[in-house]
Design an enzyme around this catalytic site. Structure first.
Site, PDB file in Angstrom:
ATOM      1  N   LYS A   1       0.834  -1.211   0.000  1.00  0.00           N
ATOM      2  CA  LYS A   1       0.000   0.000   0.000  1.00  0.00           C
ATOM      3  C   LYS A   1       0.871   1.264   0.000  1.00  0.00           C
ATOM      4  O   LYS A   1       0.587   2.202  -0.720  1.00  0.00           O
ATOM      5  CB  LYS A   1      -0.923   0.039   1.236  1.00  0.00           C
ATOM      6  CG  LYS A   1      -1.926  -1.095   1.305  1.00  0.00           C
ATOM      7  CD  LYS A   1      -2.940  -0.880   2.424  1.00  0.00           C
ATOM      8  CE  LYS A   1      -2.344  -0.831   3.824  1.00  0.00           C
ATOM      9  NZ  LYS A   1      -1.673  -2.070   4.243  1.00  0.00           N
TER      10      LYS A   1
ATOM     11  N   ARG B   1      -0.156  -8.196  13.585  1.00  0.00           N
ATOM     12  CA  ARG B   1      -0.729  -7.205  12.662  1.00  0.00           C
ATOM     13  C   ARG B   1      -1.609  -7.903  11.621  1.00  0.00           C
ATOM     14  O   ARG B   1      -2.672  -7.406  11.244  1.00  0.00           O
ATOM     15  CB  ARG B   1       0.386  -6.400  11.984  1.00  0.00           C
ATOM     16  CG  ARG B   1       1.096  -5.462  12.961  1.00  0.00           C
ATOM     17  CD  ARG B   1       2.413  -4.947  12.407  1.00  0.00           C
ATOM     18  NE  ARG B   1       2.268  -4.193  11.194  1.00  0.00           N
ATOM     19  CZ  ARG B   1       3.254  -3.995  10.308  1.00  0.00           C
ATOM     20  NH1 ARG B   1       4.452  -4.517  10.524  1.00  0.00           N
ATOM     21  NH2 ARG B   1       3.038  -3.296   9.235  1.00  0.00           N
TER      22      ARG B   1
ATOM     23  N   ARG C   1      -9.597   0.977   8.950  1.00  0.00           N
ATOM     24  CA  ARG C   1      -9.136  -0.368   9.275  1.00  0.00           C
ATOM     25  C   ARG C   1     -10.199  -1.147  10.038  1.00  0.00           C
ATOM     26  O   ARG C   1      -9.988  -2.305  10.365  1.00  0.00           O
ATOM     27  CB  ARG C   1      -7.887  -0.275  10.136  1.00  0.00           C
ATOM     28  CG  ARG C   1      -6.593  -0.649   9.391  1.00  0.00           C
ATOM     29  CD  ARG C   1      -5.493  -0.490  10.379  1.00  0.00           C
ATOM     30  NE  ARG C   1      -4.248  -1.101  10.084  1.00  0.00           N
ATOM     31  CZ  ARG C   1      -3.198  -0.485   9.556  1.00  0.00           C
ATOM     32  NH1 ARG C   1      -3.297   0.749   9.140  1.00  0.00           N
ATOM     33  NH2 ARG C   1      -2.051  -1.120   9.435  1.00  0.00           N
TER      34      ARG C   1
ATOM     35  N   ARG D   1      11.783  -6.066   3.745  1.00  0.00           N
ATOM     36  CA  ARG D   1      11.649  -4.619   3.933  1.00  0.00           C
ATOM     37  C   ARG D   1      12.527  -4.165   5.097  1.00  0.00           C
ATOM     38  O   ARG D   1      13.228  -3.150   5.002  1.00  0.00           O
ATOM     39  CB  ARG D   1      10.180  -4.254   4.199  1.00  0.00           C
ATOM     40  CG  ARG D   1       9.964  -2.799   4.572  1.00  0.00           C
ATOM     41  CD  ARG D   1       8.538  -2.373   4.371  1.00  0.00           C
ATOM     42  NE  ARG D   1       7.718  -2.535   5.563  1.00  0.00           N
ATOM     43  CZ  ARG D   1       6.407  -2.323   5.608  1.00  0.00           C
ATOM     44  NH1 ARG D   1       5.756  -1.975   4.524  1.00  0.00           N
ATOM     45  NH2 ARG D   1       5.732  -2.475   6.722  1.00  0.00           N
TER      46      ARG D   1
ATOM     47  N   ARG E   1      11.250  -0.159  11.337  1.00  0.00           N
ATOM     48  CA  ARG E   1      10.027  -0.077  12.137  1.00  0.00           C
ATOM     49  C   ARG E   1      10.025  -1.125  13.227  1.00  0.00           C
ATOM     50  O   ARG E   1      10.323  -2.291  12.982  1.00  0.00           O
ATOM     51  CB  ARG E   1       8.806  -0.274  11.229  1.00  0.00           C
ATOM     52  CG  ARG E   1       8.424   0.959  10.471  1.00  0.00           C
ATOM     53  CD  ARG E   1       7.314   0.684   9.491  1.00  0.00           C
ATOM     54  NE  ARG E   1       6.130   0.073  10.104  1.00  0.00           N
ATOM     55  CZ  ARG E   1       4.947   0.001   9.493  1.00  0.00           C
ATOM     56  NH1 ARG E   1       4.800   0.510   8.292  1.00  0.00           N
ATOM     57  NH2 ARG E   1       3.935  -0.585  10.089  1.00  0.00           N
TER      58      ARG E   1
HETATM   59  P1  AMP Z   1       0.743   0.931   9.130  1.00  0.00           P
HETATM   60  O1  AMP Z   1       1.894   1.839   8.912  1.00  0.00           O
HETATM   61  O2  AMP Z   1      -0.463   1.305   8.299  1.00  0.00           O
HETATM   62  O3  AMP Z   1       1.109  -0.528   8.973  1.00  0.00           O
HETATM   63  O4  AMP Z   1       0.279   1.114  10.647  1.00  0.00           O
HETATM   64  C1  AMP Z   1       1.165   0.819  11.713  1.00  0.00           C
HETATM   65  C2  AMP Z   1       0.374   0.661  13.001  1.00  0.00           C
HETATM   66  O5  AMP Z   1      -0.309   1.886  13.302  1.00  0.00           O
HETATM   67  C3  AMP Z   1      -0.721  -0.388  12.957  1.00  0.00           C
HETATM   68  O6  AMP Z   1      -0.230  -1.693  13.233  1.00  0.00           O
HETATM   69  C4  AMP Z   1      -1.659   0.115  14.057  1.00  0.00           C
HETATM   70  O7  AMP Z   1      -1.157  -0.162  15.337  1.00  0.00           O
HETATM   71  C5  AMP Z   1      -1.590   1.628  13.855  1.00  0.00           C
HETATM   72  N1  AMP Z   1      -2.610   2.091  12.892  1.00  0.00           N
HETATM   73  C6  AMP Z   1      -2.388   2.653  11.676  1.00  0.00           C
HETATM   74  N2  AMP Z   1      -3.538   2.977  11.070  1.00  0.00           N
HETATM   75  C7  AMP Z   1      -4.523   2.604  11.928  1.00  0.00           C
HETATM   76  C8  AMP Z   1      -5.943   2.648  11.874  1.00  0.00           C
HETATM   77  N3  AMP Z   1      -6.591   3.141  10.794  1.00  0.00           N
HETATM   78  N4  AMP Z   1      -6.627   2.169  12.954  1.00  0.00           N
HETATM   79  C9  AMP Z   1      -6.005   1.685  14.033  1.00  0.00           C
HETATM   80  N5  AMP Z   1      -4.667   1.588  14.141  1.00  0.00           N
HETATM   81  C10 AMP Z   1      -3.928   2.043  13.099  1.00  0.00           C
END
Ligand code: AMP
Length: 200
Positions: free
Chosen positions: A13, A150, A88, A127, A139
């Site tokens: 994404k 996740r 999400r 990654r 990360r």
């Molecule tokens: P990402 O970078 O999109 O993989 O997000 C990293 C982490 O941020 C996720 O594993 C969640 O803990 C939190 N997070 C990001 N976007 C959301 C969302 N829309 N709702 C809830 N938690 C989120």
């Protein structure tokens, strides 16, 4: 153009969003990036979100919806945006619908990147290795253990969004296992068609 990019962690994404930004000139709104920035800055939101993010769970709907509501008010998001990592949960999707409706706006498309889950752990491991090799910070949630959580959160809380948007006739699915350029071409085709007036 207002777009949602759906897909499990590691589906690409972020990579595809960056390319859409370059091609269509709309900002990428990544809730993950915004939350990581809040954690790094030590804001109240960041302090609340940190432990949940480190464990691979989802931050509360109230926090994330608040962040997005503020962000889409900013000037650069007026003419459109691509949402990466939001919504999400179905509750977040409903909140987004309400936010857009209040502004008289509508989504242009919801694009889901379909990937083979078995390949995702390998992708995420690569990654992390590539990021470390470039001397950039890795990360904290890109470890195989946290990644599994996740993925569980995705399956349980986010996967139902496909049906939510399919019901509204918004969902377009792309094979995210294809080479990156092929995925970009397909996504760009969908987006171009979504904003062109229908030819009768
Ligand atoms: P990402 O970078 O999109 O993989 O997000 C990293 C982490 O941020 C996720 O594993 C969640 O803990 C939190 N997070 C990001 N976007 C959301 C969302 N829309 N709702 C809830 N938690 C989120």
């Amino acid at each position: 153009m207002r777009i949602i990019l759906l897909g499990p962690p590691g589906a690409g994404k972020g990579t595809q969003s960056e390319r859409i930004v370059a091609r269509f000139g709309i900002p990428q709104l990544s809730t993950g990036d915004m939350l990581r920035a809040a954690v790094a800055a030590g804001t109240p939101v960041g302090l609340q979100a940190k432990a949940v993010m480190d464990s691979g769970g989802l931050v509360s709907d109230a926090i994330v919806v608040g962040i997005v509501a503020d962000r889409i008010e900013e000037a650069d998001a007026r003419s459109g945006f691509i949402l990466d990592g939001f919504p999400r949960t179905v509750a977040q999707a409903e909140a987004l619908d309400r936010m857009l409706e209040e502004k008289g706006l509508a989504l242009s498309a919801v694009v889901e990147l379909k990937v083979d889950e078995a390949a995702l752990v390998g992708r995420i491991t690569r990654r992390a290795e590539e990021t470390a090799a470039r001397g950039l910070p890795v990360r904290r949630d890109d470890t195989p253990e946290v990644f599994k959580s996740r993925l569980d959160a995705y399956r349980i809380q986010t996967a139902p969004l496909s049906a939510y948007y399919a019901t509204g006739g918004m969902l377009r699915t792309v094979d995210g296992m294809k080479p990156i350029d092929a995925v970009t071409a397909e996504v760009a085709g969908i987006l171009t068609a979504a904003v062109e007036p229908a030819v009768s």
